[in-house]
Scaffold this active site. Sequence first.
Site, PDB file in Angstrom:
ATOM      1  N   GLU A  35     -44.066 -11.991  20.069  1.00  0.00           N
ATOM      2  CA  GLU A  35     -43.351 -11.038  19.225  1.00  0.00           C
ATOM      3  C   GLU A  35     -44.071 -10.823  17.891  1.00  0.00           C
ATOM      4  OE1 GLU A  35     -39.104 -12.513  21.121  1.00  0.00           O
ATOM      5  OE2 GLU A  35     -39.060 -11.104  19.464  1.00  0.00           O
ATOM      6  N   ASP A  89     -30.597  -6.681  22.480  1.00  0.00           N
ATOM      7  CA  ASP A  89     -31.579  -7.746  22.302  1.00  0.00           C
ATOM      8  C   ASP A  89     -30.912  -8.843  21.468  1.00  0.00           C
ATOM      9  OD1 ASP A  89     -35.196  -7.577  21.885  1.00  0.00           O
ATOM     10  OD2 ASP A  89     -33.856  -9.275  22.226  1.00  0.00           O
TER      11      ASP A  89
HETATM   12  C1  GLC Z   1     -36.277 -11.681  22.299  1.00  0.00           C
HETATM   13  C2  GLC Z   1     -37.034 -10.485  22.808  1.00  0.00           C
HETATM   14  C3  GLC Z   1     -36.570  -9.998  24.156  1.00  0.00           C
HETATM   15  C4  GLC Z   1     -36.025 -11.153  24.977  1.00  0.00           C
HETATM   16  C5  GLC Z   1     -34.802 -11.707  24.270  1.00  0.00           C
HETATM   17  C6  GLC Z   1     -34.236 -12.922  25.000  1.00  0.00           C
HETATM   18  O1  GLC Z   1     -36.071 -11.577  20.917  1.00  0.00           O
HETATM   19  O2  GLC Z   1     -37.120  -9.352  21.938  1.00  0.00           O
HETATM   20  O3  GLC Z   1     -37.700  -9.381  24.786  1.00  0.00           O
HETATM   21  O4  GLC Z   1     -35.667 -10.697  26.271  1.00  0.00           O
HETATM   22  O5  GLC Z   1     -35.064 -12.048  22.921  1.00  0.00           O
HETATM   23  O6  GLC Z   1     -35.149 -13.983  24.966  1.00  0.00           O
END
Ligand code: GLC
Length: 639
Positions: free
Chosen positions: A531, A334
């Site tokens: 988030e 991530d």
């Molecule tokens: C974010 C999320 C993830 C996402 C990634 C790219 O922090 O946790 O779900 O795919 O970054 O945007």
Amino acid sequence: MKKQSLLRISLFLFLFIFSACTPQALPSIPVQTEDTYAPLAPDGVPSAVGEDAFYKQADASIPERVEDLLSRMTLDEKIGQMTLVEKGSIEVADLPSLSIGGLLSGGGGAPVEGNNPEKWAAMVDGFQQSALESRLNIPLIYGVDAVHGHNNVVGAVIFPHNIGLGAANDPALMAEIGRATALEMAATGIYWNYAPGVMVPQDIRWGRIYEGYSENTELVSTLGAAYLQGLQSTDLFESNITIGTPKHFVGDGGTAWGTSTNSGYKLDQGVTEIDEVTLRAVHLPPYQSAIDAGARSIMISYSSWGGMKMHAQQYLITDVLKDEMGFTGFIVSDWEAIDQITGDYYQAVVTAINAGVDMNMVPYNYNRFIDTLTKAVDEGDVPISRIDDAVRRILTVKMEMGLFEQPFSQPELLAEVDSDAHRALAREAVAKSVVLLKNDNNLLPLDKDTPQIFIGGVAADDIGIQSGGWTIEWQGKKGAITPGTTILEGIENAVGAGTVIEYSKAGKFTGDTEAADAICLAIVGEPPYAEGKGDSKSLKLPSNELRILRNMEEGCPNLVVILISGRPLIVTDSIDSWDALVSAWLPGTEGAGVADVLFGDQPFSGTLSYTWPASVEQLPVGSSSEAPLFPFGFGMTGE
Ligand code: GLC
């Protein structure tokens, strides 16, 4: 004979002898001849290869093409392929020179030139063209979070968020949504989607619960697999397939309140305090279903389990996911998640890569990552076999996707973006997602010739609110952020010519709301969030929304409340003042789908995919013996 070719010939001989001694035959790596190898340029750097290079032959077997390409790669080029950079941080010249493997648009990462499908396609194609100028011409893989349609792109159709699709509980619909999303993405040259979220949220106070289909493992497994199959359906394009990324592995939906390792958050990025039996029973099955449905990339969770960050979990990533469950695609981290393992960046990189992370979503300082991993290999802290395994996985998926043959956008698909067919599909999904929770005196469905309808609430006429987070911007945004139909517009288009509609954002009206033939609709909810910024302690409606409700509760004897929210909210103390209650979740751009069920053009068919608690003391789900306000699976039909 050149050093490099000698090395390769000896490697080939070694492999040949080795294979002669082992029972299973190694893939028959084609005999290399001088003209298929890159002759060393005068400066000793291998030079570009011709179109006749074996790995470029689309009709050859992918494993053999991958082995051929891997055998040609320098360590720098291999580590470059393991590097995923956010598009605003890349020096374009580094794409070819460092053989960067991937770029992404984080939430809202639109082209600086402006936000429309054509500009997205031009941006992505431009990056791709640069990447293809690398010595070995390896195409980029470009990723986005198209979690409810191609949702960063203005003009794209925005589907209901997964909480609503969980309430719809229609696998065929999920597959159609996946397919429509892939078509709109391909129009912009993007074939990698960080979706579906296959979390199994157990505490609806989590800011990401709406990205999940349900608290129920089986429902998540079924809908996640169906979406993935639609998204990756091979009959979409002549040579390409789009791939999804089931996320976030594993247990992201099972964290405990207050355990977040991110200072601003409470549940998101927290600690999953459950034993392995529970982890395997509740949170793991959706990944097996996704693997069985053809998952080719999986994203690791920020959360922690077993005393460590998931990105450090070699047991779960390699022993369980790759070996035991048979995942042969590649693992992507991530966003900057590796850095959270420890303050010692060198150790963080070593730990994550050795744990089984194949591609690091850096996403900013990619030179530091590349230098650090190079040092780790030179020091022997990361074996070259781990690097080769990671790069082999990445290259295999890129070849399966057809990126070597068709790396660019497909302009003929631009007509798919914002198409009537996709808007109709989204409208159908909205209607199926709405849940009827209370309906005293069978107030619903409404008559289209109701003489007076009083509609109150900011959320009634706001595309941004009804779309929620991950829409045009990471956190989403109130207002007319993208074309679509608000719920108010949907109602206005549905009613008969004789119906008088009065709209008031504040819920204060001039007309006679107490008239026997008057109906009041209070459309209220949550502002957009994403988030951990959406982690909520109380799950109460915001005070400004409560004021609108109080205004209408006083003056409306026939009051229907329509909630626009990313989760069930605590309404126990208010619901007795309402004659009817409808949850429309986060419907996206096609608000007319809400009107379709309000006026009976479509039946109320949605059922709760999450338990609706009477109080936050009943969370996480299953932790209280008290009856919830509405149980999992509840939903009325209005008949
Ligand atoms: C974010 C999320 C993830 C996402 C990634 C790219 O922090 O946790 O779900 O795919 O970054 O945007």
